[in-house]
Design a protein around this motif. Structure first.
Motif, short mmCIF file in Angstrom:
data_model
loop_
_atom_site.label_atom_id
_atom_site.label_comp_id
_atom_site.label_asym_id
_atom_site.label_seq_id
_atom_site.Cartn_x
_atom_site.Cartn_y
_atom_site.Cartn_z
N GLU A 15 45.92 -12.05 12.72
CA GLU A 15 45.98 -12.00 11.20
C GLU A 15 47.32 -13.16 10.68
O GLU A 15 47.32 -13.64 10.03
CB GLU A 15 46.36 -10.46 10.95
CG GLU A 15 46.88 -10.30 9.55
CD GLU A 15 47.18 -8.86 9.23
OE1 GLU A 15 48.32 -8.85 8.31
OE2 GLU A 15 46.56 -7.84 9.67
N ARG A 18 45.75 -16.38 11.21
CA ARG A 18 44.86 -16.72 10.14
C ARG A 18 45.69 -17.01 8.94
O ARG A 18 45.26 -17.96 8.00
CB ARG A 18 43.94 -15.71 10.00
CG ARG A 18 42.91 -15.88 8.68
CD ARG A 18 41.99 -15.08 8.72
NE ARG A 18 40.65 -15.78 9.32
CZ ARG A 18 40.01 -16.96 8.76
NH1 ARG A 18 40.38 -17.31 7.59
NH2 ARG A 18 39.13 -17.40 9.24
N ARG A 19 46.54 -16.31 8.35
CA ARG A 19 47.51 -16.30 7.45
C ARG A 19 48.13 -17.45 7.38
O ARG A 19 48.25 -18.36 6.10
CB ARG A 19 48.34 -15.23 7.29
CG ARG A 19 49.04 -15.28 5.84
CD ARG A 19 49.94 -14.16 5.73
NE ARG A 19 49.56 -12.65 6.13
CZ ARG A 19 50.09 -11.87 7.20
NH1 ARG A 19 51.16 -12.43 7.67
NH2 ARG A 19 49.59 -10.75 7.70
#
Length: 91
Positions: A15, A18-19
């Motif tokens: 996460e 990806r961010r």
């Protein structure tokens, strides 16, 4: 840079990675997509990506590990970071 028994959750690494990438890439991409081959990042951004991984996840990327295969996708970065974190906890 050994952080002792630092434990990283795979979903959290994925996460955060990806961010970070979404903040810098203006195009949709899949977690398994080779963002280097797709031309979504260049070599200058690759240096930033290595710095992000080191700072965000407390790992140290050795010169011999500066390989596109470790940083070409969200999946690859996640696997590399988790592998490095496992090595740190075994030290």
């Amino acid at each position: 840079m050994n952080h002792g028994t630092r434990t990283l959750a795979p979903a959290g690494v994925r996460e955060q990675t990806r961010r970070y990438l979404e903040e810098h890439i203006d195009q949709l991409f899949r977690d398994d997509e080779d963002i280097v081959a797709a031309g979504l990042i260049d070599s200058m951004f690759m240096v930033q990506l290595v710095g992000f991984a080191e700072g965000e996840f407390g790992i140290e990327v050795d010169t011999g590990e500066l390989n596109l295969t470790h940083f070409c996708s969200v999946d690859a970065i996640t696997a590399f970071v988790l592998g490095k974190a496992t090595t740190l906890t075994e030290d």
